[in-house]
Design an enzyme around this catalytic site. Structure first.
Site, PDB file in Angstrom:
ATOM      1  N   LYS A  53      74.354  -0.034   9.979  1.00  0.00           N
ATOM      2  CA  LYS A  53      74.814   0.537  11.248  1.00  0.00           C
ATOM      3  C   LYS A  53      73.782   0.261  12.344  1.00  0.00           C
ATOM      4  CE  LYS A  53      77.503   4.064   8.856  1.00  0.00           C
ATOM      5  NZ  LYS A  53      77.697   5.417   8.344  1.00  0.00           N
ATOM      6  N   GLN A  97      74.532  10.985   8.212  1.00  0.00           N
ATOM      7  CA  GLN A  97      75.083  10.252   7.065  1.00  0.00           C
ATOM      8  C   GLN A  97      75.415  11.213   5.921  1.00  0.00           C
ATOM      9  OE1 GLN A  97      75.938   7.090   7.133  1.00  0.00           O
ATOM     10  NE2 GLN A  97      76.486   6.863   4.982  1.00  0.00           N
ATOM     11  N   ASP A 120      81.653  10.210  14.427  1.00  0.00           N
ATOM     12  CA  ASP A 120      82.288  10.154  13.109  1.00  0.00           C
ATOM     13  C   ASP A 120      83.687  10.773  13.142  1.00  0.00           C
ATOM     14  OD1 ASP A 120      81.097   8.995  10.852  1.00  0.00           O
ATOM     15  OD2 ASP A 120      79.568  10.552  10.748  1.00  0.00           O
TER      16      ASP A 120
HETATM   17  N1  GUN Z   1      79.254   8.307   4.208  1.00  0.00           N
HETATM   18  C1  GUN Z   1      80.208   7.435   3.802  1.00  0.00           C
HETATM   19  N2  GUN Z   1      81.011   7.090   4.840  1.00  0.00           N
HETATM   20  C2  GUN Z   1      80.545   7.758   5.920  1.00  0.00           C
HETATM   21  C3  GUN Z   1      80.951   7.811   7.284  1.00  0.00           C
HETATM   22  O1  GUN Z   1      81.923   7.190   7.732  1.00  0.00           O
HETATM   23  N3  GUN Z   1      80.211   8.622   8.082  1.00  0.00           N
HETATM   24  C4  GUN Z   1      79.154   9.345   7.625  1.00  0.00           C
HETATM   25  N4  GUN Z   1      78.510  10.118   8.478  1.00  0.00           N
HETATM   26  N5  GUN Z   1      78.756   9.330   6.370  1.00  0.00           N
HETATM   27  C5  GUN Z   1      79.447   8.518   5.522  1.00  0.00           C
END
Ligand code: GUN
Length: 292
Positions: A53, A97, A120
């Site tokens: 990311k 995350q 998110d």
């Molecule tokens: N863990 C796995 N997929 C995601 C996501 O799309 N966002 C976040 N914050 N954590 C994740």
């Protein structure tokens, strides 16, 4: 039949090209989109996702703040970081995350992120809007990425029978809502660990979205010939024949490609789309911040 490949990398590249222009327009008025990514603990897969990311931010000219906290961090500390980031002008998106260490209340912490910075799309206000059929809030990145990829490949959903495997907050439930929303118009069944006759249910589906986190769960005889299959799973499977001792496997068995009309690969399918949608949500948050 050999399925066509739902190429998330190619689709994400197009999304990124469009974002590059929007980022340039923002920079012309003195604004650089800024995303904060917080990770707590040592989960290796989560670190890979977060690094990816942050790298994508760099490539697109989005500013990123990468905050890594120890596994033993207390909830209060993380809460204070989020509250301070909510106040920080010029910071447009906050992502914590998942999963967080088990001593933390993930839902309560997510609720603290200001809805306008919730890139998110997990805040109750944003998810609530989605339940209401309003698609103008922040939408969760993985389900949005799936929808974008299907539309990019001109795959019709209207009136089709879709089965979503998994009912998570991150993928399954929002994916089901997006598939059933006006405009997409699919007829959706959400299946989960307690669903009876899951194989027979899948075998009736025109579209299967697999998001359960179980390697190779969807077998070729679960799939109707010509169905569209989207594989959201990214599972690490032990494999002694590999130098690193493991390989990546989706939730869909690779031989499903012999039955389906379309199949998204793992890796290179949904993963790149999730990141592209995160970038788009961040850019959108920055654009909306100007108007606020
Ligand atoms: N863990 C796995 N997929 C995601 C996501 O799309 N966002 C976040 N914050 N954590 C994740």
């Amino acid at each position: 039949m050999t399925a066509q490949r739902l190429d998330g990398r190619a689709c994400a590249k197009e999304v990124e090209a469009e974002l590059t222009q929007r980022i340039a327009a923002l920079k012309e008025v003195g604004i650089t989109p800024h995303l904060a990514v917080i990770i707590v603990g040592n989960d290796p897969a989560s670190h890979v996702y977060v690094n990816s990311k942050v790298k994508t931010c760099e490539r697109l000219g989005i500013k990123s703040t990468h905050l890594e906290l120890e596994e033993s961090t207390d909830e209060e500390t993380l809460r204070n970081h989020i509250l301070s980031m909510n106040q920080q002008e010029g910071l447009h998106g906050i992502l914590v995350q998942s999963p967080l260490p088990s001593h933390m209340d993930e839902d309560a912490l997510t609720d603290l992120i200001h809805p306008s910075k919730d890139v998110d799309g997990f805040h109750p206000e944003n998810l609530g809007r989605l339940v209401q059929g309003r698609l103008d809030g922040m939408l969760p990145c993985t389900p949005r990425g799936v929808m974008r990829m299907l539309s990019w490949a001109n795959i019709p959903l209207k009136g089709k029978r879709a089965v979503v495997l998994g009912r998570s907050r991150i993928v399954g439930m929002p994916a089901a809502l997006l598939m059933a929303a006006r405009g997409a118009d699919a007829t959706v069944t959400v299946a989960h660990s307690k669903t009876e006759s899951i194989k027979e249910l899948c075998a009736q589906a025109d579209v299967i979205i697999a998001a359960v986190g179980k390697a190779d769960m969807v077998q070729p005889d679960w799939v109707k010939p010509g169905a569209v299959v989207v594989d959201v799973g990214i599972n690490r499977v032990d494999d002694d024949s590999r130098e690193r001792g493991w390989r990546l496997a989706g939730d869909v068995h690779p031989e499903v490609a012999e039955v389906a009309s379309w199949l998204s690969p793992v890796p290179g399918g949904v993963g790149p789309m999730t990141i592209a949608m995160l970038m788009e949500n961040t850019v959108r948050a920055a654009e909306l911040a100007i108007q606020a």
